[in-house]
Design a protein around this motif. Structure first.
Motif, short mmCIF file in Angstrom:
data_model
loop_
_atom_site.label_atom_id
_atom_site.label_comp_id
_atom_site.label_asym_id
_atom_site.label_seq_id
_atom_site.Cartn_x
_atom_site.Cartn_y
_atom_site.Cartn_z
N ALA A 75 19.53 0.85 -2.14
CA ALA A 75 18.14 1.24 -1.82
C ALA A 75 17.67 0.40 -0.64
CB ALA A 75 17.25 1.04 -3.03
N PHE A 76 18.17 0.75 0.55
CA PHE A 76 17.87 -0.02 1.74
C PHE A 76 16.39 0.04 2.10
CE2 PHE A 76 22.34 1.31 2.53
CZ PHE A 76 22.90 0.06 2.42
N PRO A 77 15.88 -1.03 2.71
CA PRO A 77 14.50 -0.96 3.21
C PRO A 77 14.41 0.12 4.28
CG PRO A 77 15.61 -2.96 3.99
CD PRO A 77 16.54 -2.29 3.02
N LEU A 78 13.22 0.57 4.54
CA LEU A 78 13.01 1.70 5.45
C LEU A 78 13.70 1.50 6.79
CD1 LEU A 78 11.58 4.42 5.84
CD2 LEU A 78 9.66 3.16 6.79
N TRP A 79 13.59 0.32 7.37
CA TRP A 79 14.15 0.11 8.71
C TRP A 79 15.67 0.19 8.74
CZ3 TRP A 79 17.47 -3.97 9.41
CH2 TRP A 79 17.43 -4.99 8.46
N LEU A 80 16.32 -0.01 7.59
CA LEU A 80 17.78 -0.03 7.53
C LEU A 80 18.37 1.26 6.96
CD1 LEU A 80 20.30 -1.79 7.96
CD2 LEU A 80 19.90 -2.76 5.69
N ALA A 81 17.57 2.04 6.27
CA ALA A 81 18.07 3.26 5.63
C ALA A 81 18.63 4.24 6.66
CB ALA A 81 16.94 3.93 4.84
N PRO A 82 19.84 4.76 6.41
CA PRO A 82 20.42 5.72 7.36
C PRO A 82 19.55 6.96 7.52
CG PRO A 82 22.04 5.05 5.71
CD PRO A 82 20.73 4.46 5.30
N VAL A 83 18.99 7.44 6.42
CA VAL A 83 18.03 8.54 6.44
C VAL A 83 16.74 7.97 5.87
CG1 VAL A 83 17.44 10.84 5.57
CG2 VAL A 83 19.81 10.30 6.16
N GLN A 84 15.69 7.98 6.66
CA GLN A 84 14.43 7.37 6.24
C GLN A 84 13.54 8.33 5.48
OE1 GLN A 84 13.59 6.14 10.26
NE2 GLN A 84 13.97 4.00 9.73
N ALA A 85 13.66 9.61 5.77
CA ALA A 85 12.84 10.61 5.07
C ALA A 85 13.61 11.91 4.99
CB ALA A 85 11.53 10.83 5.81
N ARG A 86 13.42 12.60 3.87
CA ARG A 86 14.00 13.94 3.71
C ARG A 86 12.85 14.90 3.47
NH1 ARG A 86 18.82 14.96 -0.40
NH2 ARG A 86 19.95 13.93 1.27
N LEU A 87 12.81 15.95 4.27
CA LEU A 87 11.80 16.99 4.10
C LEU A 87 12.29 18.01 3.09
CD1 LEU A 87 11.05 16.49 7.59
CD2 LEU A 87 9.19 17.41 6.23
N ILE A 88 11.42 18.36 2.16
CA ILE A 88 11.78 19.26 1.09
C ILE A 88 10.79 20.43 1.08
CG2 ILE A 88 12.04 19.50 -1.41
CD1 ILE A 88 12.75 16.48 -1.44
N PRO A 89 11.19 21.58 1.64
CA PRO A 89 10.33 22.75 1.59
C PRO A 89 10.30 23.31 0.17
CG PRO A 89 12.25 23.12 3.03
CD PRO A 89 12.41 21.79 2.41
N ILE A 90 9.11 23.73 -0.27
CA ILE A 90 8.98 24.26 -1.63
C ILE A 90 9.68 25.61 -1.74
CG2 ILE A 90 7.32 25.13 -3.33
CD1 ILE A 90 5.43 22.89 -2.38
N ALA A 91 9.54 26.44 -0.73
CA ALA A 91 10.17 27.77 -0.72
C ALA A 91 10.74 28.02 0.67
CB ALA A 91 9.14 28.84 -1.09
N ASP A 92 11.55 29.06 0.77
CA ASP A 92 12.17 29.39 2.06
C ASP A 92 11.13 29.61 3.16
OD1 ASP A 92 14.67 29.17 0.97
OD2 ASP A 92 14.99 31.33 0.74
N ARG A 93 9.98 30.16 2.82
CA ARG A 93 8.96 30.43 3.84
C ARG A 93 8.40 29.14 4.46
NH1 ARG A 93 6.36 31.52 -1.02
NH2 ARG A 93 4.42 30.37 -1.35
N HIS A 94 8.69 27.99 3.86
CA HIS A 94 8.21 26.70 4.38
C HIS A 94 9.24 25.99 5.25
CE1 HIS A 94 6.01 27.27 0.43
NE2 HIS A 94 5.09 27.44 1.37
N ASN A 95 10.42 26.59 5.40
CA ASN A 95 11.49 25.95 6.17
C ASN A 95 11.09 25.69 7.62
OD1 ASN A 95 13.15 25.90 3.95
ND2 ASN A 95 14.46 27.59 4.61
#
Length: 161
Positions: free
Chosen positions: A53-73
């Protein structure tokens, strides 16, 4: 983590010899210093210390976007573009999985921020922020999230990284 090591392989590999006081050839011992022991050992200690659980500055991926439905992609990809412009490392999970499965997947790989986007968020230019600890921070305007995340990355990044 600095180590001093004897290396018995390299002198033989390079055919290194010296003539000793007895007039005969001898194989030298190579002594070298490794500032971090080895890169692999350093990363092993780092991963163990943070339990992945790397700190934000070290995390390889800092955020993942998660669309609720396909229309939000499309909105999720727009937000990802804005975050990348701001210097953050992001990805979009536009797979056909259900939203809860996407959130669980992000938690398992210990991504610091999950940004859920749906109709409400797209209408007001916001993201719904969840932490890998399952804490729900609620809806934040996109610009406010970017400012906060950049501040955390800049404040905690060691010089030169």
């Amino acid at each position: 983590m600095t180590t001093i090591q004897f290396d018995f392989n390299e002198p033989e590999r390079f055919g290194m010899v010296y003539v000793g006081a007895d007039g005969k050839e001898h194989r030298p011992y190579m002594v070298h210093r490794a500032l971090l022991g080895s890169l692999e050992r350093f990363f092993g200690v780092l991963i163990e210390h943070y339990a992945g659980a790397f700190p934000l500055w070290l995390a390889p991926v800092q955020a993942r976007l998660i669309p609720i439905a396909d229309r939000h992609n499309d909105y999720a990809h727009q937000v990802a573009g804005r975050l990348r412009e701001a210097g953050l490392r992001v990805e979009v999970d536009d797979s056909s999985e259900r939203m809860n499965a996407k959130i669980r997947s992000a938690q398992l790989v210990k991504i610091p921020y999950m940004l859920v986007v749906g109709d409400r968020e797209a209408e007001v230019g916001a993201v719904s922020v969840r932490l890998r600890t399952n804490e729900n921070l609620g809806i934040l305007p996109l610009d406010e999230f970017v400012t906060r995340a950049q501040g955390l990355v800049e404040l905690r990044s060691p010089a030169g990284l």
